[in-house]
Design an enzyme around this catalytic site. Structure first.
Site, short mmCIF file in Angstrom:
data_model
loop_
_atom_site.label_atom_id
_atom_site.label_comp_id
_atom_site.label_asym_id
_atom_site.label_seq_id
_atom_site.Cartn_x
_atom_site.Cartn_y
_atom_site.Cartn_z
CE LYS A 178 106.31 75.60 100.81
NZ LYS A 178 107.64 75.00 101.01
O1 G3P Z 1 110.45 74.25 99.71
C1 G3P Z 1 110.28 74.51 98.36
C2 G3P Z 1 111.54 74.65 97.54
O2 G3P Z 1 112.40 75.58 98.10
C3 G3P Z 1 112.17 73.35 97.12
O3 G3P Z 1 113.43 73.50 96.56
O4 G3P Z 1 115.59 72.53 95.84
O5 G3P Z 1 113.59 71.03 96.10
O6 G3P Z 1 113.72 72.65 94.24
P1 G3P Z 1 114.12 72.37 95.63
#
Ligand code: G3P
Length: 214
Positions: free
Chosen positions: A83
């Site tokens: 990633k």
């Molecule tokens: O892993 C990336 C993403 O899904 C993060 O989500 O909830 O931190 O915006 P969030």
């Protein structure tokens, strides 16, 4: 549509895997930090539970550093997907890694122009963050729609992985658009099952059944 779980928590991964619906896992540095475990050990634990793509994020921001981390992570297991943040040095690394056959997931994508760059570099996945866009009054789903259209226009093979999902409607709308993958937090996976009519309907069936036994 593939279902990934967006977590680094082993109990959550185990429970989601036991549902038989899990195709892969995405982690990020914040999710890993929350668990307070050694990253490699954590990845090995996840690899034992899920036989599918597991995204492991680099924390370097220069080409050389990203490549070094990426090679080390990719060497752990064939299911590890690297990633990489959507920055210039990151895209350079995606291009180099994809030409070596190493799978990548380009993260922190917030625009269609960024998604085009990732596809041109040969990324395996692009991760647009829908929830974080909604948080700043931009439509996350509109971005998914745009990216899916653009990728279809040119036959790009990069898969659209909808990230930063906050609620079941994000998943449903992503499915309507035809996104390839949704990475879903554990709490949202559980909410997908819920419907008040299922609950009340089941209660009625079971109480009616009991009258037979009396
Ligand atoms: O892993 C990336 C993403 O899904 C993060 O989500 O909830 O931190 O915006 P969030």
């Amino acid at each position: 549509m593939k279902f990934f779980i967006d977590t680094a928590n082993i109990d959550e991964i185990r429970e989601a895997a036991s549902m038989g619906l899990l195709d892969g896992v995405t982690t990020n540095p914040s999710l890993v930090a929350k668990e307070g475990k050694n990253f490699r050990e954590l990845l090995n634990e996840i690899l034992e539970i899920v036989d599918g793509p597991i995204s492991a994020e680099v924390v370097s921001t220069d080409f050389k550093g990203i490549m070094k981390e990426a090679k080390e992570l990719a060497a752990i297991h064939k299911n590890i997907v690297i990633k990489i943040p959507l920055i210039q040095e990151g895209i350079k690394a995606v291009k180099a890694l994809s030409s070596e056959g190493i799978k990548t997931n380009v993260t922190l994508c917030f625009s269609a122009s960024q998604a085009i760059l990732a596809a041109k570099a040969g990324a395996t996945y692009i991760s647009p963050f829908v929830g974080r866009l909604d948080d700043i009054s931009h439509s996350g789903m509109q971005l998914i729609d745009q990216i899916v259209t653009i990728y279809r226009n040119y036959g790009f093979e990069t898969q659209v992985l909808v990230a930063s999902i906050r609620h079941p409607l994000h998943l449903v709308e992503a499915a309507e658009i035809g996104a390839d993958v949704a990475t879903i937090p554990f709490g949202v996976i559980k909410k997908l099952f819920n419907h008040p009519l299922t609950k009340s309907g089941l209660e009625k069936f079971l109480s009616d059944w009991k009258t037979l036994e009396e």
